[in-house]
Write a protein that holds these residues in place. Sequence first.
Motif, mmCIF file in Angstrom:
data_model
loop_
_atom_site.group_PDB
_atom_site.id
_atom_site.type_symbol
_atom_site.label_atom_id
_atom_site.label_comp_id
_atom_site.label_asym_id
_atom_site.label_seq_id
_atom_site.Cartn_x
_atom_site.Cartn_y
_atom_site.Cartn_z
ATOM 1 N N ALA A 151 13.883 -11.672 -30.225
ATOM 2 C CA ALA A 151 13.543 -12.489 -29.061
ATOM 3 C C ALA A 151 12.076 -12.896 -29.096
ATOM 4 O O ALA A 151 11.729 -14.052 -28.829
ATOM 5 N N VAL A 152 11.202 -11.960 -29.439
ATOM 6 C CA VAL A 152 9.774 -12.264 -29.526
ATOM 7 C C VAL A 152 9.517 -13.313 -30.602
ATOM 8 O O VAL A 152 8.736 -14.257 -30.408
ATOM 9 N N ASP A 153 10.194 -13.172 -31.750
ATOM 10 C CA ASP A 153 10.029 -14.144 -32.833
ATOM 11 C C ASP A 153 10.462 -15.541 -32.412
ATOM 12 O O ASP A 153 10.000 -16.538 -32.985
ATOM 13 N N ALA A 193 15.516 -23.507 -34.319
ATOM 14 C CA ALA A 193 15.491 -24.627 -33.385
ATOM 15 C C ALA A 193 15.052 -24.179 -31.996
ATOM 16 O O ALA A 193 14.214 -24.823 -31.354
ATOM 17 N N ILE A 194 15.607 -23.069 -31.522
ATOM 18 C CA ILE A 194 15.265 -22.614 -30.177
ATOM 19 C C ILE A 194 13.859 -22.036 -30.135
ATOM 20 O O ILE A 194 13.159 -22.135 -29.120
ATOM 21 N N ALA A 195 13.404 -21.449 -31.242
ATOM 22 C CA ALA A 195 12.030 -20.951 -31.293
ATOM 23 C C ALA A 195 11.042 -22.095 -31.135
ATOM 24 O O ALA A 195 10.006 -21.957 -30.464
ATOM 25 N N GLN A 196 11.334 -23.256 -31.737
ATOM 26 C CA GLN A 196 10.480 -24.423 -31.541
ATOM 27 C C GLN A 196 10.532 -24.894 -30.092
ATOM 28 O O GLN A 196 9.503 -25.194 -29.481
ATOM 29 N N SER A 197 11.736 -24.936 -29.532
ATOM 30 C CA SER A 197 11.880 -25.398 -28.150
ATOM 31 C C SER A 197 11.199 -24.477 -27.154
ATOM 32 O O SER A 197 10.808 -24.908 -26.067
ATOM 33 N N TYR A 198 11.064 -23.194 -27.505
ATOM 34 C CA TYR A 198 10.483 -22.201 -26.604
ATOM 35 C C TYR A 198 8.972 -22.017 -26.793
ATOM 36 O O TYR A 198 8.376 -21.153 -26.145
ATOM 37 N N GLU A 199 8.344 -22.783 -27.666
ATOM 38 C CA GLU A 199 6.893 -22.663 -27.806
ATOM 39 C C GLU A 199 6.234 -22.868 -26.441
ATOM 40 O O GLU A 199 6.609 -23.792 -25.703
ATOM 41 N N PRO A 200 5.245 -22.034 -26.076
ATOM 42 C CA PRO A 200 4.639 -22.178 -24.745
ATOM 43 C C PRO A 200 4.070 -23.575 -24.480
ATOM 44 O O PRO A 200 4.172 -24.091 -23.372
ATOM 45 N N ILE A 201 3.486 -24.183 -25.507
ATOM 46 C CA ILE A 201 3.010 -25.570 -25.406
ATOM 47 C C ILE A 201 3.815 -26.372 -26.419
ATOM 48 O O ILE A 201 3.752 -26.102 -27.627
ATOM 49 N N GLN A 202 4.587 -27.344 -25.955
ATOM 50 C CA GLN A 202 5.468 -28.052 -26.873
ATOM 51 C C GLN A 202 5.748 -29.462 -26.367
ATOM 52 O O GLN A 202 5.872 -29.692 -25.158
ATOM 53 N N ALA A 203 5.854 -30.395 -27.326
ATOM 54 C CA ALA A 203 6.309 -31.743 -27.028
ATOM 55 C C ALA A 203 7.802 -31.827 -27.332
ATOM 56 O O ALA A 203 8.251 -31.347 -28.380
ATOM 57 N N VAL A 204 8.566 -32.421 -26.422
ATOM 58 C CA VAL A 204 10.020 -32.496 -26.590
ATOM 59 C C VAL A 204 10.482 -33.917 -26.321
ATOM 60 O O VAL A 204 9.857 -34.669 -25.559
ATOM 61 N N LEU A 205 11.576 -34.289 -26.962
ATOM 62 C CA LEU A 205 12.187 -35.579 -26.682
ATOM 63 C C LEU A 205 12.902 -35.540 -25.336
ATOM 64 O O LEU A 205 13.435 -34.501 -24.927
ATOM 65 N N GLN A 243 27.090 -24.733 -37.346
ATOM 66 C CA GLN A 243 25.739 -24.227 -37.081
ATOM 67 C C GLN A 243 24.768 -25.368 -36.794
ATOM 68 O O GLN A 243 23.861 -25.220 -35.967
ATOM 69 N N ARG A 244 24.970 -26.497 -37.445
ATOM 70 C CA ARG A 244 24.126 -27.662 -37.163
ATOM 71 C C ARG A 244 24.352 -28.144 -35.732
ATOM 72 O O ARG A 244 23.401 -28.441 -34.991
ATOM 73 N N GLU A 245 25.614 -28.217 -35.314
ATOM 74 C CA GLU A 245 25.916 -28.649 -33.951
ATOM 75 C C GLU A 245 25.418 -27.644 -32.921
ATOM 76 O O GLU A 245 24.949 -28.019 -31.840
ATOM 77 N N GLN A 246 25.531 -26.365 -33.233
ATOM 78 C CA GLN A 246 25.027 -25.344 -32.319
ATOM 79 C C GLN A 246 23.530 -25.502 -32.102
ATOM 80 O O GLN A 246 23.036 -25.458 -30.963
ATOM 81 N N ALA A 247 22.786 -25.685 -33.196
ATOM 82 C CA ALA A 247 21.334 -25.835 -33.080
ATOM 83 C C ALA A 247 20.982 -27.064 -32.250
ATOM 84 O O ALA A 247 20.096 -27.019 -31.375
ATOM 85 N N ARG A 248 21.675 -28.168 -32.489
ATOM 86 C CA ARG A 248 21.400 -29.394 -31.742
ATOM 87 C C ARG A 248 21.693 -29.212 -30.259
ATOM 88 O O ARG A 248 20.901 -29.621 -29.394
ATOM 89 N N THR A 249 22.814 -28.566 -29.947
ATOM 90 C CA THR A 249 23.192 -28.385 -28.539
ATOM 91 C C THR A 249 22.198 -27.496 -27.808
ATOM 92 O O THR A 249 21.737 -27.825 -26.709
ATOM 93 N N LEU A 250 21.876 -26.350 -28.385
ATOM 94 C CA LEU A 250 20.931 -25.447 -27.729
ATOM 95 C C LEU A 250 19.578 -26.117 -27.529
ATOM 96 O O LEU A 250 18.952 -25.974 -26.469
ATOM 97 N N LYS A 251 19.136 -26.830 -28.535
ATOM 98 C CA LYS A 251 17.829 -27.479 -28.444
ATOM 99 C C LYS A 251 17.808 -28.522 -27.337
ATOM 100 O O LYS A 251 16.876 -28.575 -26.527
#
Length: 640
Positions: A304-306, A551-563, A500-508
């Motif tokens: 989770a931390v990672d 994918a979710i680790a990128q989305s969870y960055e404290p400071i992040q740009a998202v589409l 797995q590709r669809e899972q990553a896209r959906t969660l993100k």
Amino acid sequence: MTDEWSAGVVTDRGGDDPPTVAEWRPVSVPGRPAAVASEGPIAYRTTVADPRTDATERALLDVRGAYDRATIWMNGTRLAAHEPHFVPARLEFDPEPENELLVVCERPETFAGVYGTDAVPDRLGTPGIWWGLEVESRPRTFLREFEARPRLGTDSMSATDADATAATAPNAITDGAGAAIDVTLEVDAGASIDDAVTLSLRPEGFRGGASMERVPVEADAGERTTVSKTIPIREPSLWWPREYGPQNRYTVRAKLGGDTVERTVGLRHVERDGDGLLVNGRRVRARGFTRLPGGDPREDVQRAVDANATLLRPRAHVPPRSFYEACDEAGVLVWQDLPASGSDLPAGRGTELAAELAREYGTHPSLAMYGVRDHPTDPYADPLGSGLLAKLAVRYRAWQTAVDRDPAAAIAEALPDEVPIVPVTGPPGTDPDAARLFPGWQYLEAGDIDWLLETYPSLGDLVGGFGAGSLADDDADPAAIPGLEPALLERGAADVAGSQREQARTLKTVAEGLRRRGCGVFAASTLRDGAPGGGMGVHTADGEPKPAAEAIAQSYEPIQAVLDGPAAPGTVGITLCNDTHEELEAVVGWRAGETTETERVGVGPLETAAAGTARIPRDADRVDLEVAVGDETVRNRYRL
């Protein structure tokens, strides 16, 4: 303690006598042995030596995680019946040089929680000694029970902490009044005693004031007496979630003669308002995962931390204490559920379990919320597609669904109000206090998260689960994987790589939609698969990361740009999300195909800001976003 154990299915309970077992098989303890997996009671047998070195000492048995109702015999004598499993059974016995120990474990009649669902394999609910067992020697007079319960007034904070937060948190805890640790000790006097317990307090992981006190204790031989003491802390150093401050804790040590016990606790205050959680008076963003049982708890916390998570929710089960210890150390908030899932919810038994849960785990600083009832019903068990008709069907199913909230509300009343309480976690239509949202999996498309929250704004206040499933093994039969519905899997792709590709896209897509809309608390479902072959996890059952983990680790960055929506050819907006307490000036850039552009963006603390648009050409295979703040660069990637 011997490592040689045998087990077998009970064929005759035997009343007060030891039960009858038709066949004994060698097993490993602790664990959930597949060799004796059964719905019925299972007996575990071993031989233990007398742990004492002196006849004046006393022998104690400590059983942890005996799921869920346990009856314990020593040398043919019934010592006790015990439940629930998350409360240790600590029993005294009269030892012989060699002692036969027999523990019978059976499933609960109610409150099986996630073990009573199809989210995990049946073997994870195998009655057994899940967490450990010890036989130990204690002095003639010893400390039988020791509770150290921290208490922090809502106006208590050290000067250092106050200076660090005053500018961004005007309502933060600001002075040193009200912080203390309430200590309660039960002394078991094997002989008459007129002495004192020495209590010492030391800070863990930071420099601070230690203290020592003596508490008088008197008792006649054979008595048990309780003494208590409040240890004030004049300049408390607080425990904070990761990314928001240090994980300061205190260890309280009690010593009576030759007997010593200790507890480590933290000082923090948690409350909830319409925008999410406040810890020690400061707003925090809690983003993370649900967690299923099985696997190593400490390794799950590290996963989770990672992934940049600040929250874990043990869904409808109670994990071992080692899970909490790891969360305390890592600064991960815990949303702790009762083992309650589905329509059956006896309020009387639930109230008892709630009290036991709060007593056993309530002193951990990572404990941030209690959940009572998970997934009371599912109006979306039959999957829906996408488009206008599917949206109408979502609304119709939500409208016709009804749930009796009274049992969950009654149990919630029994929990201490020291932290926020979530009576019901469920899908749209269940009038949930926390929502389970599965666009892109059970219904609609992942990008319809915006429509869903515009249609039902309250669902975005607190989200207890979202996500999609995937396969982990090409040879796996989707119909045989717990928690994975083949009909839902086929909406995306039926092979490992595609699913797995669809899972990553959906969660993100859903995670970033929740961030853009300012959801203060949300958990992806789930951290790790419950069984081999696949599941809803971003890691496999044995902990290997799937593409969704990155994918979710990128989305969870404290400071992040998202589409602002799914990555697809055309023009899509960009939002800069800031989960910190700093006002930031950042350079946000995007790259799609051969085109690259940047824009300078300012964003306030715990806010979002528009950061321009990305123009995605038809021949692009991915979109890359970058955020440059000072010397740090954070990246986010989308595959088309």
